[in-house]
Design a protein around this motif. Sequence first.
Motif, PDB file in Angstrom:
ATOM      1  N   MET A   1      50.655  38.357  12.900  1.00  0.00           N
ATOM      2  CA  MET A   1      52.070  37.217  12.255  1.00  0.00           C
ATOM      3  C   MET A   1      51.246  37.658  10.803  1.00  0.00           C
ATOM      4  O   MET A   1      50.634  37.636  10.546  1.00  0.00           O
ATOM      5  N   SER A   2      52.763  37.850  10.148  1.00  0.00           N
ATOM      6  CA  SER A   2      52.423  37.478   8.487  1.00  0.00           C
ATOM      7  C   SER A   2      53.139  36.846   7.938  1.00  0.00           C
ATOM      8  O   SER A   2      54.328  36.727   8.249  1.00  0.00           O
ATOM      9  N   ASP A   3      52.576  36.242   6.631  1.00  0.00           N
ATOM     10  CA  ASP A   3      54.037  36.431   5.393  1.00  0.00           C
ATOM     11  C   ASP A   3      55.455  35.174   6.340  1.00  0.00           C
ATOM     12  O   ASP A   3      56.053  35.161   6.750  1.00  0.00           O
ATOM     13  N   THR A   4      54.355  33.849   7.356  1.00  0.00           N
ATOM     14  CA  THR A   4      55.385  32.589   7.539  1.00  0.00           C
ATOM     15  C   THR A   4      56.014  31.828   6.695  1.00  0.00           C
ATOM     16  O   THR A   4      57.020  31.866   6.783  1.00  0.00           O
ATOM     17  N   HIS A   5      55.021  31.527   5.156  1.00  0.00           N
ATOM     18  CA  HIS A   5      56.267  31.098   4.015  1.00  0.00           C
ATOM     19  C   HIS A   5      56.493  29.598   4.818  1.00  0.00           C
ATOM     20  O   HIS A   5      57.422  29.480   4.267  1.00  0.00           O
ATOM     21  N   LEU A 124      48.822  48.577  10.260  1.00  0.00           N
ATOM     22  CA  LEU A 124      50.075  47.680  10.933  1.00  0.00           C
ATOM     23  C   LEU A 124      50.320  46.292  10.119  1.00  0.00           C
ATOM     24  O   LEU A 124      49.179  45.667   9.472  1.00  0.00           O
ATOM     25  N   ASN A 125      51.745  46.277   9.859  1.00  0.00           N
ATOM     26  CA  ASN A 125      52.085  45.297   8.951  1.00  0.00           C
ATOM     27  C   ASN A 125      53.473  45.309  10.140  1.00  0.00           C
ATOM     28  O   ASN A 125      54.233  45.309   9.880  1.00  0.00           O
ATOM     29  N   PRO A 126      52.898  43.857  10.503  1.00  0.00           N
ATOM     30  CA  PRO A 126      53.624  43.472  11.680  1.00  0.00           C
ATOM     31  C   PRO A 126      55.074  42.852  11.119  1.00  0.00           C
ATOM     32  O   PRO A 126      56.063  41.984  11.678  1.00  0.00           O
ATOM     33  N   GLY A 127      55.677  42.650   9.466  1.00  0.00           N
ATOM     34  CA  GLY A 127      56.814  41.657   8.951  1.00  0.00           C
ATOM     35  C   GLY A 127      56.434  40.117   9.130  1.00  0.00           C
ATOM     36  O   GLY A 127      55.253  39.525   8.946  1.00  0.00           O
ATOM     37  N   SER A 128      57.639  39.802   9.063  1.00  0.00           N
ATOM     38  CA  SER A 128      57.661  38.388   8.777  1.00  0.00           C
ATOM     39  C   SER A 128      58.619  37.654  10.337  1.00  0.00           C
ATOM     40  O   SER A 128      59.838  38.413  10.177  1.00  0.00           O
ATOM     41  N   GLN A 135      64.887  42.842   4.860  1.00  0.00           N
ATOM     42  CA  GLN A 135      64.805  43.820   6.837  1.00  0.00           C
ATOM     43  C   GLN A 135      66.144  43.678   7.350  1.00  0.00           C
ATOM     44  O   GLN A 135      66.104  42.527   7.542  1.00  0.00           O
ATOM     45  N   PRO A 136      66.200  44.182   8.477  1.00  0.00           N
ATOM     46  CA  PRO A 136      67.500  43.608   9.929  1.00  0.00           C
ATOM     47  C   PRO A 136      67.083  42.371  10.528  1.00  0.00           C
ATOM     48  O   PRO A 136      68.347  41.755  11.224  1.00  0.00           O
ATOM     49  N   HIS A 137      65.883  42.005  11.202  1.00  0.00           N
ATOM     50  CA  HIS A 137      65.666  41.033  11.699  1.00  0.00           C
ATOM     51  C   HIS A 137      63.828  40.560  11.508  1.00  0.00           C
ATOM     52  O   HIS A 137      63.283  40.466  10.864  1.00  0.00           O
ATOM     53  N   HIS A 138      63.628  39.535  11.623  1.00  0.00           N
ATOM     54  CA  HIS A 138      62.411  38.861  11.274  1.00  0.00           C
ATOM     55  C   HIS A 138      61.223  39.268  12.844  1.00  0.00           C
ATOM     56  O   HIS A 138      62.723  39.416  13.805  1.00  0.00           O
ATOM     57  N   THR A 139      60.523  39.544  12.662  1.00  0.00           N
ATOM     58  CA  THR A 139      58.937  40.081  13.413  1.00  0.00           C
ATOM     59  C   THR A 139      57.371  40.075  13.551  1.00  0.00           C
ATOM     60  O   THR A 139      57.358  39.516  12.428  1.00  0.00           O
ATOM     61  N   TYR A 140      57.252  40.508  14.717  1.00  0.00           N
ATOM     62  CA  TYR A 140      56.061  40.074  14.440  1.00  0.00           C
ATOM     63  C   TYR A 140      55.485  40.694  15.603  1.00  0.00           C
ATOM     64  O   TYR A 140      55.956  41.889  16.501  1.00  0.00           O
ATOM     65  N   MET A 141      53.920  41.935  15.371  1.00  0.00           N
ATOM     66  CA  MET A 141      53.925  42.941  16.599  1.00  0.00           C
ATOM     67  C   MET A 141      52.721  42.061  17.441  1.00  0.00           C
ATOM     68  O   MET A 141      51.761  40.685  17.344  1.00  0.00           O
ATOM     69  N   THR A 142      52.814  42.659  18.665  1.00  0.00           N
ATOM     70  CA  THR A 142      51.269  42.038  19.585  1.00  0.00           C
ATOM     71  C   THR A 142      51.424  44.115  19.864  1.00  0.00           C
ATOM     72  O   THR A 142      51.468  44.685  20.049  1.00  0.00           O
ATOM     73  N   ALA A 143      49.470  43.941  20.510  1.00  0.00           N
ATOM     74  CA  ALA A 143      48.741  45.002  20.763  1.00  0.00           C
ATOM     75  C   ALA A 143      48.154  44.566  21.351  1.00  0.00           C
ATOM     76  O   ALA A 143      47.353  43.338  21.520  1.00  0.00           O
ATOM     77  N   THR A 144      47.809  45.478  22.408  1.00  0.00           N
ATOM     78  CA  THR A 144      46.637  45.869  23.617  1.00  0.00           C
ATOM     79  C   THR A 144      45.391  46.426  23.570  1.00  0.00           C
ATOM     80  O   THR A 144      45.301  47.547  22.561  1.00  0.00           O
TER      81      THR A 144
END
Length: 161
Positions: A1-5, A124-128, A135-144
């Motif tokens: 995640m990033s940019d939780t503010h 990789l940038n997970p958005g916020s 952006q149209p949605h709040h986002t985060y990423m998962t990775a393996t």
Amino acid sequence: MSDTHLPKRAKALPPQLMAELPHADVVVHAGDWVDTATLDLLEERSRRLVGVYGNNDGPALRARLPEVARADLDGLRLGVVHETGAAQGRERRCAERYPDLDVLVFGHSHIPWDTTTGTGLRLLNPGSPTDRRRQPHHTYMTATVTEGQLTEVTLHRVDPG
């Protein structure tokens, strides 16, 4: 995640994201926490946390977090930084600055990003999850990571409820 503010852009991390924490071997935060309470929460709830400070993070967070973090994840060389500069030329700049990495997670723009440089560095940038900006949605990423290789990356939309 990033940019939780937090708590400026939201009161708390989304329940959907919080539900992921017990399943993650490593939690990554690419800066702009804004409050130390979020850092404390993720340190308490994560098996391992890799994080950096961002441009909106004050002295208390900068005292506890580096500008650039590096971690070995089962042989995968991970880096985390908040800012990488403009989208134009990003792959070239990051490949030159981080030749010792396999994956670089970054934030700042709140725009999800997933590219690979000519040298093989994955960006990789997970958005916020809390501040979607334009952006149209709040986002985060998962990775393996499997045997030192990034084998799966998923961009998740945060449910609006």
